[in-house]
Motif scaffolding. Sequence first.
Motif, PDB file in Angstrom:
ATOM      1  N   LEU A 121       2.162  -1.237  10.048  1.00 45.82           N
ATOM      2  CA  LEU A 121       2.522  -1.377   8.633  1.00 45.82           C
ATOM      3  C   LEU A 121       1.261  -1.769   7.880  1.00 45.82           C
ATOM      4  O   LEU A 121       0.837  -2.928   7.921  1.00 45.82           O
ATOM      5  CB  LEU A 121       3.613  -2.442   8.436  1.00 45.82           C
ATOM      6  N   GLY A 122       0.652  -0.797   7.198  1.00 49.06           N
ATOM      7  CA  GLY A 122      -0.610  -1.081   6.542  1.00 49.06           C
ATOM      8  C   GLY A 122      -1.644  -1.459   7.579  1.00 49.06           C
ATOM      9  O   GLY A 122      -1.857  -0.739   8.563  1.00 49.06           O
TER      10      GLY A 122
ATOM     11  N   GLY B 236       2.461  -9.596   0.667  1.00 49.02           N
ATOM     12  CA  GLY B 236       2.569  -8.146   0.807  1.00 49.02           C
ATOM     13  C   GLY B 236       3.994  -7.668   0.655  1.00 49.02           C
ATOM     14  O   GLY B 236       4.943  -8.391   0.981  1.00 49.02           O
TER      15      GLY B 236
ATOM     16  N   GLY C 131       6.229  -3.778   0.993  1.00 47.80           N
ATOM     17  CA  GLY C 131       6.105  -2.347   1.283  1.00 47.80           C
ATOM     18  C   GLY C 131       7.401  -1.747   1.768  1.00 47.80           C
ATOM     19  O   GLY C 131       8.466  -2.373   1.711  1.00 47.80           O
ATOM     20  N   GLN C 132       7.307  -0.520   2.283  1.00 49.38           N
ATOM     21  CA  GLN C 132       8.483   0.232   2.702  1.00 49.38           C
ATOM     22  C   GLN C 132       8.218   0.909   4.042  1.00 49.38           C
ATOM     23  O   GLN C 132       7.155   1.503   4.258  1.00 49.38           O
ATOM     24  CB  GLN C 132       8.842   1.277   1.639  1.00 49.38           C
TER      25      GLN C 132
ATOM     26  N   GLN D  44      12.691  -1.818   2.936  1.00 49.92           N
ATOM     27  CA  GLN D  44      11.607  -2.611   2.364  1.00 49.92           C
ATOM     28  C   GLN D  44      11.263  -3.785   3.282  1.00 49.92           C
ATOM     29  O   GLN D  44      12.106  -4.249   4.066  1.00 49.92           O
ATOM     30  CB  GLN D  44      11.996  -3.132   0.978  1.00 49.92           C
ATOM     31  N   TYR D  45      10.047  -4.268   3.141  1.00 51.81           N
ATOM     32  CA  TYR D  45       9.625  -5.435   3.911  1.00 51.81           C
ATOM     33  C   TYR D  45       8.669  -6.269   3.074  1.00 51.81           C
ATOM     34  O   TYR D  45       8.077  -5.785   2.102  1.00 51.81           O
ATOM     35  CB  TYR D  45       8.948  -5.015   5.223  1.00 51.81           C
TER      36      TYR D  45
END
Length: 357
Positions: free
Chosen positions: A62-63, A130, A132-133, A139-140
């Motif tokens: 994630l990223g 942070g 995000g998706q 979503q997180y």
Amino acid sequence: MSSELICETCGLTVPSETAVCPRDGTVVLSSFQPTPPEPKVIVEHPGTEATAITDPLIGLKLGEYELRARIGVGGMGLVYEGIQPLIGKRVAVKVLRPELAHSSEQVARLLAEARAVNAIRHRGIIDIFGFGQLPDGRQYIVMEYLDGQPLDAILAEKGRLPVPEALSLLDEVLAALGAAHGAGVVHRDLKPSNIFLVRQPDGSRYVKLLDFGLAKRGEGPTGRTAQTRTDMVVGTPEYMAPEQARGQSVGPMTDLYAMGVVTFEIVTGRLPFIGSSPVDLLMKHVEARPPRPSEFVPDLPPAVDAFILQMLTKDPETRPNSADPLRQHLSKLRRTLRATRTNPTAPAPVEPAPSKP
């Protein structure tokens, strides 16, 4: 033995080949045996070899972070440990449950949680940095990783804490709450599991408030705000203020009532109210007189009784209107108790409740 498995979070019976509970997203399932370590579970059936079910999010990138293990399950999300592989930075990642991915209300709560803590920015508040998706649309949020124990785990081990330790912990909570209230944020779900004692390298600990998913933004340090829906009560019944149970507007005084319940529990090892159902419990918060903590701890100073009971008054207008004045009163109480311990022959202090500013 049945070939079906039981979800350990919600109790749903699911087929043995299912790796994720369709109701709440729990990944680790077991048959009729203890849960093995994350991230895998060993499922055994008569006459077959054990098989491992792996959490599909473990190892996901994630990223800049890679998910390493699932470390918690909450009402709205699953929490994972993540790491930045190059520099080794650890983070916690809260991911919405699968069935909530398309709930605009739950997505809004997750975003509101991130915005609320960033409006406060205090050492005693969990940091979120942070949002995000996932590829599947969920979503997180990315949060700081904390090493330590939540207060509910500590109380489960010790039963209750000595008064000096309890009041020291409360002082840290009120400092963090004061920053939240100063930023116009009301937590609405304060309880021992949302109070985390962070362990530092030297062995000392300090407090962090967690889970601002139900937080509300008000007009200022003492402002009150209407609940989103008056037909739905949100919060945890054991710690819910009367006005919150009625679906009325909430404010900093609502958090102080919850902290009154938490302090009662820390000092006595039990809750002030016990109900046969959530509704029965809410009615007791609304109508029943709270017992004195000293009814369960006879040697408790009367001043501690009075301090806790002022937070548990039914009318929010009779409680201190924010955490800061209550913390000032707590500081005075702690000084008085220290003086009494230094001079044991002195009479036990009985302090009047502070007047509202």
